[in-house]
Motif scaffolding. Structure first.
Motif, mmCIF file in Angstrom:
data_model
loop_
_atom_site.group_PDB
_atom_site.id
_atom_site.type_symbol
_atom_site.label_atom_id
_atom_site.label_comp_id
_atom_site.label_asym_id
_atom_site.label_seq_id
_atom_site.Cartn_x
_atom_site.Cartn_y
_atom_site.Cartn_z
ATOM 1 N N ALA A 167 -4.557 1.383 -6.950
ATOM 2 C CA ALA A 167 -5.056 1.669 -8.299
ATOM 3 C C ALA A 167 -6.246 2.613 -8.301
ATOM 4 O O ALA A 167 -6.403 3.426 -9.225
ATOM 5 C CB ALA A 167 -5.430 0.363 -8.998
ATOM 6 N N VAL A 168 -7.109 2.543 -7.295
ATOM 7 C CA VAL A 168 -8.326 3.363 -7.318
ATOM 8 C C VAL A 168 -8.025 4.854 -7.254
ATOM 9 O O VAL A 168 -8.854 5.673 -7.655
ATOM 10 C CB VAL A 168 -9.288 2.969 -6.176
ATOM 11 N N TYR A 169 -6.849 5.225 -6.749
ATOM 12 C CA TYR A 169 -6.488 6.643 -6.671
ATOM 13 C C TYR A 169 -5.790 7.138 -7.936
ATOM 14 O O TYR A 169 -5.565 8.343 -8.075
ATOM 15 C CB TYR A 169 -5.573 6.893 -5.472
ATOM 16 N N ALA A 212 1.530 11.231 -4.981
ATOM 17 C CA ALA A 212 2.557 11.656 -5.939
ATOM 18 C C ALA A 212 2.015 11.811 -7.353
ATOM 19 O O ALA A 212 2.785 11.965 -8.303
ATOM 20 C CB ALA A 212 3.713 10.651 -5.928
ATOM 21 N N ASN A 213 0.701 11.778 -7.502
ATOM 22 C CA ASN A 213 0.097 11.867 -8.835
ATOM 23 C C ASN A 213 0.134 13.284 -9.390
ATOM 24 O O ASN A 213 0.141 14.271 -8.636
ATOM 25 C CB ASN A 213 -1.360 11.393 -8.790
ATOM 26 N N ARG A 214 0.115 13.362 -10.724
ATOM 27 C CA ARG A 214 -0.095 14.625 -11.425
ATOM 28 C C ARG A 214 -1.354 14.484 -12.281
ATOM 29 O O ARG A 214 -1.554 13.439 -12.905
ATOM 30 C CB ARG A 214 1.096 14.978 -12.310
ATOM 31 N N PRO A 225 0.797 -1.235 0.000
ATOM 32 C CA PRO A 225 0.000 0.000 0.000
ATOM 33 C C PRO A 225 0.826 1.280 0.000
ATOM 34 O O PRO A 225 0.354 2.318 -0.465
ATOM 35 C CB PRO A 225 -0.818 -0.126 1.285
ATOM 36 N N ALA A 226 2.032 1.234 0.526
ATOM 37 C CA ALA A 226 2.832 2.455 0.572
ATOM 38 C C ALA A 226 3.143 2.997 -0.813
ATOM 39 O O ALA A 226 3.354 4.208 -0.983
ATOM 40 C CB ALA A 226 4.140 2.183 1.327
ATOM 41 N N GLY A 282 2.012 8.587 -9.853
ATOM 42 C CA GLY A 282 3.325 8.533 -9.244
ATOM 43 C C GLY A 282 3.299 7.582 -8.062
ATOM 44 O O GLY A 282 2.226 7.257 -7.537
ATOM 45 N N LYS A 283 4.447 7.144 -7.616
ATOM 46 C CA LYS A 283 4.507 6.183 -6.522
ATOM 47 C C LYS A 283 4.324 6.904 -5.191
ATOM 48 O O LYS A 283 5.074 7.814 -4.841
ATOM 49 C CB LYS A 283 5.830 5.431 -6.544
#
Length: 492
Positions: free
Chosen positions: A405-407, A437-439, A400-401, A430-431
């Protein structure tokens, strides 16, 4: 009936095999005289009166100059004499038709894509009865010659409402620059593809594309009368206009915002580089084009961290190819095998030259073929292309760290979604936990506008002959005895 027991002489060939041709012409017809139309259908099946014969799945050697196939709307079948009780046994979406408000809302045909804006009389589903498609190997003279013979035969039976041509581009590309027609399912019992070796994806039961055969759920789709219930299929015909200038402008804008190269960004949106190489196999650079047989030899989930892409770090979960074929990813709707479709499409309109911008209509035209419009085409369009919540909770081998996928998915499909600048979004994962860490890219517009559509039924060859004699006999039906003798259509 066994999946492998396919009578190739009874199946219209476009269902089982795509034609490697350079030209196409699609005639949209309305029936003006049912009896005369029955004679026309019979002549097309047999190749009488100088007409080309409907092409079957039996391979022809040498390759002919043209291929011909025919299909009907629900109103077309009614005009040929099928009764209401019989039509009620057909796929529910097919009965509604493409112009029905419920159908349009389901697949995103709203706003400028709504049926009232469709071209060529396609806005009036009641008058669209027949689609007759001609594919020409390479000769425009052959296409024109066949078209002239067909138009002469139409006199007194059908009226031509509209005609749309298609032209294959070099290297099988479409207006957005991508190679197309790559990830076609392998059908159990279908003739082997002559040029391409089978890929590593699970083969799909014939019943996902042909009535009367076992499908992925172990059932069988059937209709009334029984004469139409084996080796027939459904299809969705679409005219999809593409905003090429808007697409290239969008890539340039977000390349600046994100610092990502425009070609890599284009690959992230589709899931493949423009030469067809999948990001999963070529994550860093497009590289030399892989052999066709290798272009689908990948999955998204792996127990090994080095090859796992559950989180969409390499190929975004919202990429077009992942939405339309999630492969082994955890999604709603059983799995991808239950919702595959066949695509028989070709570009229309002139290729776009960015040095000389123009307003010519251009896009993609063709058929999406399946045995259940509702469970395949409409499911893909509504549940996977137009919504991000089809993805189930899933973590990578790192736990989980690294994320879930849902995010890592948002918005609608960039290429075919109903995207409004006020609400549109596309996630580059992003990880990190919970998408930290997503864009996210925001503020882009709709890139593909529907200009026409028809929900179609491709009868088998025996089914076509049945329809021909049906109208010759005045359309007399024994619906009650048919219903007693035949099982009702399988519903998932």
């Amino acid at each position: 009936m066994s999946d492998v027991a396919i009578d190739l002489d009874d199946v219209q060939d476009t269902i089982l095999r795509g034609y490697r041709v350079n030209l196409a012409r699609h005639f949209v017809l309305t029936i003006t005289d049912a009896a005369a139309t029955g004679k026309l259908i019979a002549a097309l099946v047999r190749g009488d009166n100088g007409l080309p014969a409907i092409t079957t799945a039996r391979r022809i050697v040498p390759k002919p100059a043209v291929f011909i196939n025919i299909c009907f709307s629900a109103s077309g079948l009614a005009a040929l004499g099928l009764g209401a009780d019989q039509l009620a046994s057909f796929d529910a979406a097919f009965q509604r038709g493409a112009t029905d408000p419920a159908s349009a809302a389901t697949v995103g045909d709203v706003g400028l894509s709504a049926p009232q804006h469709w071209i060529g009389g396609l806005h009036d589903g009641a008058q669209v009865h027949i689609l007759l498609s001609v594919w020409a190997t390479e000769s425009s003279a052959a296409l024109e010659g066949v078209s002239a013979r067909l138009r002469a035969a139409f006199a007194g039976s059908v009226t031509e409402l509209y005609t749309q041509d298609g032209t294959e581009f070099p290297d099988s590309t479409v207006h957005f620059g991508y190679r197309h027609g790559i990830a076609q399912p392998t059908i159990i019992g279908a003739p082997p593809r002559k040029r391409d070796a089978p890929d590593a994806q699970p083969p799909v039961p014939a019943g996902e594309f042909l009535l009367g055969h076992t499908n992925a759920a172990g059932g069988t789709y059937r209709v009334l009368p029984v004469e139409l219930s084996t080796n027939s299929s459904y299809a969705v015909f679409r005219i999809l206009e593409q905003d090429v200038a808007g697409f290239e402008s969008m890539l340039a804008r977000y390349a600046v915002e994100t610092g990502i190269d425009t070609e890599l960004l284009a690959a992230k949106i589709l899931g493949r580089w423009r030469n067809g190489n999948p990001l999963t196999l070529a994550p860093a650079a497009q590289g030399t084009r892989l052999p066709d047989a290798e272009l689908n030899n990948f999955d998204f989930v792996s127990p090994a961290p080095a090859t796992d892409d559950t989180l969409g770090l390499t190929c975004p979960i919202g990429a077009h190819i992942r939405r339309n074929n999630p492969r082994d990813a955890a999604v709603i709707g059983t799995d991808s095998t239950h919702h595959r479709i066949l695509r028989r499409s070709m570009p229309y309109g002139p290729q776009y030259d960015p040095s000389q911008p123009d307003n010519h209509a251009r896009g993609l035209i063709g058929y999406f073929i399946n045995a259940s419009i509702r469970n395949q085409f409409e499911f893909l369009s509504s549940e996977w292309n137009l919504a991000p919540d089809f993805v189930k909770s899933a973590t990578s081998p790192e736990g989980p760290a690294a994320g879930n996928a849902v995010y890592n998915i948002s918005g609608e499909d960039v290429l075919v979604g109903v995207n409004d600048p006020a609400t549109s979004s596309f996630t580059l994962a992003g990880k990190g936990p919970k998408g930290s860490a997503n864009r996210t890219l925001r503020g882009f517009s709709r890139l593909v506008t529907t200009r026409g559509g028809v929900y179609c039924f491709f009868p088998s060859i025996k089914g076509l002959l049945y329809l021909a004699q049906l109208v010759a006999a005045g359309g007399a039906q024994e619906a009650a005895s048919d219903a007693a003798a035949s099982p009702m259509p399988y519903q998932r």
